[in-house]
Scaffold this motif. Structure first.
Motif, PDB file in Angstrom:
ATOM      1  N   ALA A   1       0.834  -1.207   0.000  1.00  0.00           N
ATOM      2  CA  ALA A   1       0.000   0.000   0.000  1.00  0.00           C
ATOM      3  C   ALA A   1       0.868   1.256   0.000  1.00  0.00           C
ATOM      4  N   GLN A   2       1.964   1.247   0.750  1.00  0.00           N
ATOM      5  CA  GLN A   2       2.866   2.396   0.771  1.00  0.00           C
ATOM      6  C   GLN A   2       3.474   2.651  -0.601  1.00  0.00           C
ATOM      7  N   ALA A   3       3.844   1.575  -1.304  1.00  0.00           N
ATOM      8  CA  ALA A   3       4.419   1.730  -2.645  1.00  0.00           C
ATOM      9  C   ALA A   3       3.412   2.345  -3.600  1.00  0.00           C
ATOM     10  N   ALA A   4       2.158   1.884  -3.532  1.00  0.00           N
ATOM     11  CA  ALA A   4       1.112   2.424  -4.407  1.00  0.00           C
ATOM     12  C   ALA A   4       0.881   3.905  -4.120  1.00  0.00           C
ATOM     13  N   GLU A   5       0.774   4.248  -2.842  1.00  0.00           N
ATOM     14  CA  GLU A   5       0.532   5.656  -2.475  1.00  0.00           C
ATOM     15  C   GLU A   5       1.706   6.530  -2.922  1.00  0.00           C
ATOM     16  N   CYS A   6       2.926   6.029  -2.759  1.00  0.00           N
ATOM     17  CA  CYS A   6       4.111   6.796  -3.145  1.00  0.00           C
ATOM     18  C   CYS A   6       4.155   7.009  -4.653  1.00  0.00           C
ATOM     19  N   PHE A   7       3.902   5.958  -5.408  1.00  0.00           N
ATOM     20  CA  PHE A   7       3.939   6.061  -6.867  1.00  0.00           C
ATOM     21  C   PHE A   7       2.918   7.081  -7.370  1.00  0.00           C
ATOM     22  N   PHE A   8       1.700   7.006  -6.877  1.00  0.00           N
ATOM     23  CA  PHE A   8       0.667   7.919  -7.377  1.00  0.00           C
ATOM     24  C   PHE A   8       0.790   9.327  -6.798  1.00  0.00           C
ATOM     25  N   ALA A   9       1.613   9.492  -5.767  1.00  0.00           N
ATOM     26  CA  ALA A   9       1.894  10.829  -5.256  1.00  0.00           C
ATOM     27  C   ALA A   9       3.018  11.502  -6.031  1.00  0.00           C
ATOM     28  N   HIS A  10       3.775  10.720  -6.786  1.00  0.00           N
ATOM     29  CA  HIS A  10       4.913  11.265  -7.528  1.00  0.00           C
ATOM     30  C   HIS A  10       4.715  11.040  -9.036  1.00  0.00           C
ATOM     31  N   GLU A  11       5.468  10.118  -9.634  1.00  0.00           N
ATOM     32  CA  GLU A  11       5.423   9.949 -11.092  1.00  0.00           C
ATOM     33  C   GLU A  11       4.034   9.547 -11.596  1.00  0.00           C
ATOM     34  N   GLY A  12       3.330   8.732 -10.860  1.00  0.00           N
ATOM     35  CA  GLY A  12       2.043   8.239 -11.324  1.00  0.00           C
ATOM     36  C   GLY A  12       0.922   9.256 -11.322  1.00  0.00           C
ATOM     37  N   LYS A  13       1.135  10.375 -10.656  1.00  0.00           N
ATOM     38  CA  LYS A  13       0.048  11.364 -10.556  1.00  0.00           C
ATOM     39  C   LYS A  13      -0.276  12.014 -11.896  1.00  0.00           C
ATOM     40  N   ASP A  14       0.661  11.962 -12.834  1.00  0.00           N
ATOM     41  CA  ASP A  14       0.440  12.568 -14.146  1.00  0.00           C
ATOM     42  C   ASP A  14      -0.171  11.594 -15.152  1.00  0.00           C
ATOM     43  N   MET A  15      -0.429  10.366 -14.731  1.00  0.00           N
ATOM     44  CA  MET A  15      -1.088   9.420 -15.623  1.00  0.00           C
ATOM     45  C   MET A  15      -2.542   9.831 -15.846  1.00  0.00           C
ATOM     46  N   PRO A  16      -3.091   9.567 -17.027  1.00  0.00           N
ATOM     47  CA  PRO A  16      -4.532   9.756 -17.205  1.00  0.00           C
ATOM     48  C   PRO A  16      -5.292   8.872 -16.216  1.00  0.00           C
ATOM     49  N   ASP A  17      -6.324   9.421 -15.599  1.00  0.00           N
ATOM     50  CA  ASP A  17      -7.139   8.675 -14.639  1.00  0.00           C
ATOM     51  C   ASP A  17      -6.325   8.197 -13.438  1.00  0.00           C
ATOM     52  N   SER A  18      -5.336   8.988 -13.014  1.00  0.00           N
ATOM     53  CA  SER A  18      -4.510   8.559 -11.885  1.00  0.00           C
ATOM     54  C   SER A  18      -5.319   8.414 -10.607  1.00  0.00           C
ATOM     55  N   ALA A  19      -6.298   9.286 -10.401  1.00  0.00           N
ATOM     56  CA  ALA A  19      -7.128   9.189  -9.192  1.00  0.00           C
ATOM     57  C   ALA A  19      -7.923   7.888  -9.198  1.00  0.00           C
ATOM     58  N   TYR A  20      -8.446   7.521 -10.366  1.00  0.00           N
ATOM     59  CA  TYR A  20      -9.181   6.257 -10.487  1.00  0.00           C
ATOM     60  C   TYR A  20      -8.267   5.077 -10.213  1.00  0.00           C
ATOM     61  N   LEU A  21      -7.040   5.114 -10.765  1.00  0.00           N
ATOM     62  CA  LEU A  21      -6.107   3.998 -10.579  1.00  0.00           C
ATOM     63  C   LEU A  21      -5.696   3.868  -9.114  1.00  0.00           C
ATOM     64  N   LEU A  22      -5.522   4.986  -8.429  1.00  0.00           N
ATOM     65  CA  LEU A  22      -5.179   4.920  -7.012  1.00  0.00           C
ATOM     66  C   LEU A  22      -6.314   4.291  -6.214  1.00  0.00           C
ATOM     67  N   GLN A  23      -7.551   4.669  -6.511  1.00  0.00           N
ATOM     68  CA  GLN A  23      -8.684   4.048  -5.826  1.00  0.00           C
ATOM     69  C   GLN A  23      -8.770   2.560  -6.149  1.00  0.00           C
ATOM     70  N   LEU A  24      -8.451   2.217  -7.392  1.00  0.00           N
ATOM     71  CA  LEU A  24      -8.446   0.810  -7.787  1.00  0.00           C
ATOM     72  C   LEU A  24      -7.380   0.047  -7.001  1.00  0.00           C
ATOM     73  N   ALA A  25      -6.219   0.670  -6.795  1.00  0.00           N
ATOM     74  CA  ALA A  25      -5.150   0.034  -6.026  1.00  0.00           C
ATOM     75  C   ALA A  25      -5.582  -0.172  -4.579  1.00  0.00           C
ATOM     76  N   ARG A  26      -6.215   0.823  -3.988  1.00  0.00           N
ATOM     77  CA  ARG A  26      -6.679   0.675  -2.608  1.00  0.00           C
ATOM     78  C   ARG A  26      -7.707  -0.444  -2.502  1.00  0.00           C
TER      79      ARG A  26
END
Length: 328
Positions: free
Chosen positions: A233-258
């Motif tokens: 979970a920490q890795a997912a949160e870290c990725f989407f807080a940094h490089e992954g935040k610029d992905m299309p639908d990053s908020a959706y992907l983070l919720q999917l990861a959770r």
């Protein structure tokens, strides 16, 4: 012909170091090997010096103080200059032809960020099992980077053996270092970042051997599954807080990861209950916190999404014991 740089970080794994290095140096491809010893107190330095003395392709970094594993990983990234790069722990090994198979595919497909294959398990000090040599050209599946990331999010885990991962060095340089703030899931974060820069090739063959023993960190984490899931979970949160935040639908992907991590925790709790192992209540609490609806509706869809579900239930039926099915 392409070349590969391999880094073996080592700390007190002298009893495994020679077999690991031999599995690299016997590969049929142009390569360099860097062994980084992190101030071991066993015979690791003596063994590393013997390995380097008999093969000019071997370089050594022998530290006088333990600077931690991340320093070794990141020094290896700085050192690498060949076409491809592999980080191989001293208690693991490569199977014959692994590097040439990976390099052949990556030469053919310049968009590939990294390749991986299957692994064979080695327990403790057991002999290395015989593995039939595979041809250079093997079947493989290409995963687009975003699809690879999404699959991780849906499952809340990576089901790929780290020692088999051969990375395009230019992509690794672009992605950068392992993060020190992720002491147990730094590899997950790096794999997610690599997937932003190309596709991933999954080889249909065994590429590496993974040794399980009481001293390695993966065994330590799996002893308490709750910790492994929390680190994921920490890795997912870290990725989407940094490089992954610029992905299309990053908020959706983070919720999917959770959601994926919550559902993984739920079924891990069920496995613990079946096996009468401690920790089930902690896992259920985590699942209910991340996804409250799991307290009412069992997430059956998660089992359907996991590619290993059929294999696990075949093992269950064959053994006649529900406790033989564990969700990792």
């Amino acid at each position: 012909m392409s070349s590969v740089d391999i880094v073996i970080p080592n700390y007190n794994y002298g009893r495994y170091l020679r077999a690991c290095a031999d599995s690299v140096l016997s590969q049929d491809i142009d390569l360099r090997l860097l062994i980084i010893d992190n101030a071991s107190t066993d015979k690791s330095v003596e063994i590393a010096c013997e390995i380097a003395a008999r093969d000019p392709r071997v370089e050594l970094r022998l530290r006088r103080e333990n600077l931690g594993p991340h320093c070794s990983f990141n020094e290896g990234i700085d050192w690498a200059r060949s076409d491809y790069f592999l980080l191989l722990f001293a208690d693991d090994l490569l199977v014959p032809g692994a590097l040439r198979r990976a390099a052949t595919i990556m030469d053919r497909e310049p968009d590939i960020a990294f390749t991986y294959g299957r692994d064979v398990a080695i327990k403790g000090n057991e002999p290395i099992p015989h593995i039939n040599r595979r041809p250079v050209h093997v079947p493989y599946r290409l995963h687009q980077g975003r699809a690879f990331i999404k699959q991780f999010c849906r499952l809340g885990v990576f089901q790929i053996p780290g020692p088999s991962i051969v990375i395009r060095t230019s992509v690794q340089k672009r992605v950068g270092y392992y993060r020190t703030e992720l002491p147990h899931s730094d590899d997950y974060d790096v794999w997610l970042r690599l997937a932003l820069h190309g596709s991933i090739a999954e080889l249909d063959c065994i590429q590496a051997g993974i040794r399980s023993h009481d001293a390695n960190r993966s065994s330590e984490l799996r002893a308490r599954q709750i910790m492994h899931i929390l680190h994921t979970a920490q890795a997912a949160e870290c990725f989407f807080a940094h490089e992954g935040k610029d992905m299309p639908d990053s908020a959706y992907l983070l919720q999917l990861a959770r959601r994926g991590i919550a559902e993984r925790a739920y079924w891990s709790a069920v496995s613990h209950i079946q096996r009468r192992e401690p920790g089930a209540m902690e896992l259920l609490k985590l699942a209910f916190t991340l996804r409250p609806r799991t307290a009412i509706l069992p997430p059956l869809g998660y089992l359907l999404r996991r590619p290993d579900t059929v294999r696990r239930f075949k093992a269950l039926i064959g053994a006649g014991n529900v406790a033989d099915v564990r969700v990792a």
